[in-house]
Structure formats: structure tokens, C-alpha cells
Design an enzyme around this catalytic site. Sequence first.
Site: not given
Ligand code: GAR
Length: 218
Positions: A35, A111, A128, A130, A163, A166, A195
Site C-alpha cells: 500500500n 499492526m 487506517n 483494514h 478510540e 478498527d 486496497e
Molecule cells: C493490508 O492488507 C492491510 O489491510 C492490513 O495489512 C496489510 C498490509 O499490506 N492491515 C490490517 O490488517 C490492519 N488491521 P501491505 O504491507 O502490503 O501494504
Amino acid sequence: MDKSFNYIISPEISEFRRFSPKLKIGVLASGKGTNFQELINLSEKGLLDIDIKVLITNKDDAGCIRRAENVAIPHKIIRGKDFSKKELFELEIINTLFHYDVELVVMAGWMKIVTPFFINKFKNKIINIHPSLLPAYKGGSAIKDSILNGSKITGCSVHFVDEEVDSGSLIMQAALSILKDDNIETLTKKIQILEHIILPHSISHAGFFIRSNFMESY
Ligand code: GAR
């Protein structure tokens, strides 16, 4: 994998807002950084008016670090385990974001759960991404959970961070079918394609609202 599967995005994709000067963003990421890379690409092509001031990661071996190095974006590794209290860990992150005068904080695969202490320093200025259609499947195993639960539809969401974990006002969502032969790997790939569309557009939306102080709309 191409975009040959069916999906729906709401609100509809429109032109990116223009920001002059460019919107100053700080990216928080713990993983591969695909991303983050998409943001770099759009910025370099002049399509999205963002200035990525800093990447903050909590993992020494996160793939996003190399991506920042490749284009000379400053990065900082801030490890939770180096601090006796979560508040001190977050203070280091906050100070770094302040140092770079960041207007919008983008959690792109961050994370770690953030506390109200952090959120209140950047009220309505943290978004964020998700990998689920929130409020379904919160937490760290959203894609797996959606398959295990037998969901027929899932997707991804970008939201302002409040707060709760997600939670917070949704900015944009993308939805797709979970097919019979989908597994975590195939579904993750498809969700990530979406995404990479909704995160930049959500930054455009959030940046517009931040710049126009028009947060009441959310
Ligand atoms: C993404 O799929 C994002 O939605 C997820 O981590 C991945 C990061 O991918 N985020 C979560 O799960 C947050 N709770 P990337 O490092 O390739 O961008």
C-alpha cells in the site's frame, strides 16, 4: 492477478483532489508495504498531491523499509519492546510525526493497536486501512476469519481512527465475492488490489476535509 474479478467501490471513484502545497503525510506500516508503494508510485507520477514526509515502522525486517530507502523517504524504526510503557512508544511516534509536520497519518498495514493518547494528538487526522467490510471482521486475522465464517462477500475499508479498534467513520469501502475456491492467499491478493485503489482515494477525501476543516460531514 488482474482486476478481472467483480467488485464494487463506494463512494464512487472520482478525480483526486488537488493539494497545493502537497498534503504532508506520515505512513505507519508493519509489513511488506505494498500500500505504501502505491502511494509512492502515485506521488511520483504526479497523480496524487502528497508529500510522504516519513515512514514509521515497528519491525526491523519490514518490507516497507526498503521501499522508503529506494526513493529516499526518511524512515524510522520504533520498536515497542524498546520502551517500558506503551505511552512512551507512542510518544516517540507522535514526536516523529510532529517533527515532520505531518497533516495526515496513514496506517497502511500498521499492526499495533493505538491508544486514545495517540489518537487525541491527531484527532480526525489518522486513517487506517483494514481488510474487511467493517464493522465485520475486526482484528488481525480478518481475511482468514471471513473465510472460516463462510462469508460470501468481503472487502476492505478505510476509516478515520477513533478510540475503538478498527472503528471510526468510514471513508471508503470496496466489496468482492468470496468464491468457492478462494483461499487466504487468493483472497488477500484480490483484496490488496482493491486496497491499492481505495487507500489513495481515501487520502484524497481525508486531505480535503482536513484542509477545509469540514470534519462535521463525517
Ligand atoms: C493490508 O492488507 C492491510 O489491510 C492490513 O495489512 C496489510 C498490509 O499490506 N492491515 C490490517 O490488517 C490492519 N488491521 P501491505 O504491507 O502490503 O501494504
